[in-house]
Design a protein around this motif. Structure first.
Motif, PDB file in Angstrom:
ATOM      1  N   LEU A  62      14.551 -71.466  15.828  1.00 13.32           N
ATOM      2  CA  LEU A  62      14.401 -70.518  14.725  1.00 13.32           C
ATOM      3  C   LEU A  62      14.959 -71.078  13.425  1.00 13.32           C
ATOM      4  CD1 LEU A  62      15.388 -67.203  16.502  1.00 13.32           C
ATOM      5  CD2 LEU A  62      13.147 -67.805  15.621  1.00 13.32           C
ATOM      6  N   GLU A  63      14.226 -70.868  12.370  1.00 14.57           N
ATOM      7  CA  GLU A  63      14.703 -71.256  11.048  1.00 14.57           C
ATOM      8  C   GLU A  63      13.915 -70.489  10.006  1.00 14.57           C
ATOM      9  OE1 GLU A  63      11.967 -75.190  10.203  1.00 14.57           O
ATOM     10  OE2 GLU A  63      13.926 -75.467  11.137  1.00 14.57           O
ATOM     11  N   GLY A  64      14.470 -70.440   8.805  1.00 19.15           N
ATOM     12  CA  GLY A  64      13.767 -69.755   7.722  1.00 19.15           C
ATOM     13  C   GLY A  64      13.914 -68.247   7.806  1.00 19.15           C
ATOM     14  N   ASP A  65      13.075 -67.552   7.059  1.00 19.45           N
ATOM     15  CA  ASP A  65      13.188 -66.095   6.961  1.00 19.45           C
ATOM     16  C   ASP A  65      11.934 -65.387   7.463  1.00 19.45           C
ATOM     17  OD1 ASP A  65      11.450 -66.856   5.011  1.00 19.45           O
ATOM     18  OD2 ASP A  65      12.514 -65.886   3.348  1.00 19.45           O
ATOM     19  N   SER A  66      11.202 -66.032   8.355  1.00 17.90           N
ATOM     20  CA  SER A  66      10.018 -65.380   8.926  1.00 17.90           C
ATOM     21  C   SER A  66      10.441 -64.132   9.673  1.00 17.90           C
ATOM     22  CB  SER A  66       9.300 -66.342   9.873  1.00 17.90           C
ATOM     23  OG  SER A  66       8.882 -67.500   9.186  1.00 17.90           O
ATOM     24  N   SER A  67       9.551 -63.147   9.756  1.00 17.12           N
ATOM     25  CA  SER A  67       9.980 -61.869  10.319  1.00 17.12           C
ATOM     26  C   SER A  67       8.995 -61.241  11.288  1.00 17.12           C
ATOM     27  CB  SER A  67      10.249 -60.864   9.191  1.00 17.12           C
ATOM     28  OG  SER A  67       9.069 -60.651   8.435  1.00 17.12           O
ATOM     29  N   LYS A  68       7.820 -61.794  11.456  1.00 18.94           N
ATOM     30  CA  LYS A  68       6.833 -61.178  12.330  1.00 18.94           C
ATOM     31  C   LYS A  68       6.575 -62.053  13.540  1.00 18.94           C
ATOM     32  CE  LYS A  68       2.336 -58.891  12.372  1.00 18.94           C
ATOM     33  NZ  LYS A  68       1.134 -58.524  11.601  1.00 18.94           N
ATOM     34  N   VAL A  69       6.962 -61.545  14.698  1.00 15.95           N
ATOM     35  CA  VAL A  69       6.811 -62.269  15.943  1.00 15.95           C
ATOM     36  C   VAL A  69       5.752 -61.578  16.788  1.00 15.95           C
ATOM     37  CG1 VAL A  69       7.950 -62.986  18.062  1.00 15.95           C
ATOM     38  CG2 VAL A  69       9.213 -62.968  15.906  1.00 15.95           C
ATOM     39  N   VAL A  70       4.787 -62.340  17.283  1.00 23.13           N
ATOM     40  CA  VAL A  70       3.783 -61.788  18.184  1.00 23.13           C
ATOM     41  C   VAL A  70       3.919 -62.478  19.534  1.00 23.13           C
ATOM     42  CG1 VAL A  70       1.337 -61.441  18.659  1.00 23.13           C
ATOM     43  CG2 VAL A  70       2.197 -61.236  16.318  1.00 23.13           C
ATOM     44  N   VAL A  71       4.073 -61.687  20.570  1.00 19.88           N
ATOM     45  CA  VAL A  71       4.158 -62.198  21.930  1.00 19.88           C
ATOM     46  C   VAL A  71       2.753 -62.196  22.528  1.00 19.88           C
ATOM     47  CG1 VAL A  71       5.114 -61.834  24.239  1.00 19.88           C
ATOM     48  CG2 VAL A  71       6.508 -61.347  22.206  1.00 19.88           C
ATOM     49  N   PHE A  72       2.313 -63.355  22.981  1.00 20.38           N
ATOM     50  CA  PHE A  72       1.003 -63.504  23.614  1.00 20.38           C
ATOM     51  C   PHE A  72       1.260 -63.741  25.094  1.00 20.38           C
ATOM     52  CE2 PHE A  72      -2.953 -65.948  24.603  1.00 20.38           C
ATOM     53  CZ  PHE A  72      -3.877 -65.010  24.161  1.00 20.38           C
ATOM     54  N   ALA A  73       0.877 -62.773  25.930  1.00 20.76           N
ATOM     55  CA  ALA A  73       1.293 -62.836  27.334  1.00 20.76           C
ATOM     56  C   ALA A  73       0.306 -62.120  28.233  1.00 20.76           C
ATOM     57  CB  ALA A  73       2.678 -62.210  27.496  1.00 20.76           C
ATOM     58  N   GLN A  74       0.414 -62.412  29.520  1.00 19.43           N
ATOM     59  CA  GLN A  74      -0.361 -61.676  30.514  1.00 19.43           C
ATOM     60  C   GLN A  74       0.248 -60.287  30.707  1.00 19.43           C
ATOM     61  OE1 GLN A  74       0.547 -65.021  32.914  1.00 19.43           O
ATOM     62  NE2 GLN A  74      -1.542 -65.217  33.668  1.00 19.43           N
ATOM     63  N   ASP A  75      -0.627 -59.338  30.982  1.00 15.58           N
ATOM     64  CA  ASP A  75      -0.176 -57.956  31.170  1.00 15.58           C
ATOM     65  C   ASP A  75       0.232 -57.767  32.632  1.00 15.58           C
ATOM     66  OD1 ASP A  75       0.430 -55.338  30.810  1.00 15.58           O
ATOM     67  OD2 ASP A  75      -1.620 -54.645  30.456  1.00 15.58           O
ATOM     68  N   ASN A  76       1.366 -58.358  32.976  1.00 11.58           N
ATOM     69  CA  ASN A  76       1.927 -58.214  34.319  1.00 11.58           C
ATOM     70  C   ASN A  76       3.443 -58.154  34.181  1.00 11.58           C
ATOM     71  OD1 ASN A  76       2.689 -60.886  33.814  1.00 11.58           O
ATOM     72  ND2 ASN A  76       1.165 -61.772  35.181  1.00 11.58           N
ATOM     73  N   ALA A  77       4.159 -58.138  35.298  1.00  9.17           N
ATOM     74  CA  ALA A  77       5.613 -58.000  35.243  1.00  9.17           C
ATOM     75  C   ALA A  77       6.258 -59.142  34.461  1.00  9.17           C
ATOM     76  CB  ALA A  77       6.191 -57.921  36.659  1.00  9.17           C
TER      77      ALA A  77
END
Length: 415
Positions: free
Chosen positions: A186-201
């Protein structure tokens, strides 16, 4: 919610993890890695007749011998057998009593695993272990509590296991440790995180971990969750791109990974934001192809990451058995160490075995491990890595070791 050191990671720029990565097929890494029980679901590694000092200690291991994660199951099993051998000084015995392992195949199916657990418990097994699949691990933990037996989960990373009950431990890392390790990027001042994942446990657990660590620190966390049985990923990649994230955190497991990464590349997702994910097992390295240079990797284990005598002993033992140490080999090895320690100190008395494991500090393949007494979290170092070209192939290269204290998950109070 998290330790202050974890919350400080939040800058909002996100990251990704994934306990796995691309795989060209279900069978690429499911070869002869020293596993000798690819036939019956009820093989045993030893027999009572051979025991010289009394009845053997019976241990049931329920893991993916077949199914979509069979390659990971093979790594775990090879590590487990090496760990038991190491912890018993090569005898396979504790005070003259043999450690007898009965293997059952969960085939990646929760109902199959639970049925196997009930059968073994009905035969008076006091210790069960194994499973790679997070949903199965949660169901096994429930069986452990209902029947008051000791359960030591395998590589399943779901955070819900930590503190779930007093009978459940884990021999691998958990998703919160992955997310915290990702904070090293992590670095900088970014603020929007998107999690790309399978819809499972597994995917949902990673999303929850990102929300707990990065979201709690101020990041805006959203997700694109893909159905587990999906085979076409273009529309999901397009959605990810349209969300205009500052950082993308990918959590993915299984044989569809290669197609997923190809879809991200075709949709120019790597031009939108930095992508971070977990470095998978060795069969996946080449499957990234040219996108490897565009990904930052957090890492649980690869053979060149740690440098200590236990790791060397594990690598040598697995290789002597015809196998190749890989991502989940240390999870099996540590399970072997935990099983032997619990039996040595507790002599199959479940409460005594729990007492022996709680707070135990020991040397494992990754260095220093601690089983946190309050909730059974397994504290351990993590790594950051890159893939570098090695002729026509790709190999992992260590960037840094992230100390166990810096990635320790928040304590839970459910136990």
């Amino acid at each position: 919610m998290a330790r202050s050191s974890l919350l400080a990671l939040s800058m909002a720029a996100v990251l990704a993890l994934a306990a796995c990565a691309p795989s060209d097929s279900n069978d690429d890494s499911n070869g002869d890695n020293g596993s000798n029980d690819n036939g019956s679901n009820d093989d045993t590694a030893a027999t009572a007749e051979d025991a010289g000092g009394g009845e053997p200690f019976k241990v049931g291991i329920i893991y993916s011998e077949t199914g979509p994660l069979a390659a990971y199951g093979e790594q775990y099993k090879a590590g487990l057998e090496a760990g038991i051998d190491y912890a018993t000084d090569g005898t396979g015995e504790i005070d003259g009593r043999e450690v007898e392992i009965t293997y059952r195949d969960d085939a990646g199916n929760q109902d199959t695993a639970v049925a196997a657990a009930k059968d073994l418990i009905g035969q008076d097994y006091k210790i069960l272990g194994g499973t790679i699949v997070s949903g199965i691990a949660v169901a096994m933990a429930d069986q452990a509590e209902q029947n008051e037996i000791l359960y030591i989960s395998g590589p399943a990373a779901v955070d819900a296991l930590t503190g779930v009950n007093e009978y459940t431990f884990r021999s691998g890392r958990q998703s919160l440790q992955d997310v915290a390790a990702a904070g090293a990027f992590l670095e900088g001042d970014s603020s929007k995180v998107v999690v790309f994942a399978q819809d499972n446990a597994f995917g949902q657990g990673n999303l929850a971990a990102v929300e707990a660590v990065l979201g709690a620190g101020g990041a805006e966390v959203s997700s694109v969750l893909v159905p587990e049985d999906a085979t076409e990923f273009t529309p999901f990649a397009a959605q990810l791109k349209s969300d205009e994230p500052d950082m993308i955190f990918v959590a993915w497991a299984g044989a569809t990974s290669a197609n997923m990464w190809q879809a991200l590349e075709q949709q120019d997702v790597f031009d939108v934001a930095p992508v971070v994910t977990g470095l998978g097992d060795s069969v996946t390295f080449d499957a990234y192809g040219p996108v490897a240079e565009n990904i930052s990797f957090l890492n649980h284990y690869f053979p060149g990451a740690p440098d200590n005598d236990v790791n060397t002993a594990m690598i040598e033992a697995v290789e002597e058995g015809g196998g190749t140490p890989d991502l989940f080999t240390p999870d099996g090895f540590v399970a072997g160490q935990m099983i032997v320690h619990a039996l040595t100190e507790g002599d199959e008395d479940v409460n005594a075995m729990i007492d022996a494991l709680e707070g135990w500090e020991f040397q494992g393949p990754k260095g220093d491990y601690t089983i946190r007494e309050s909730d059974h979290a397994l504290l351990q170092d993590m790594y950051t890595a890159r893939l570098v070209a090695d002729g026509d192939s790709w190999m992992p290269e260590l960037i840094d070791t992230v100390p166990a204290a810096d990635v320790a998950p928040p304590e839970t109070s459910g136990k």
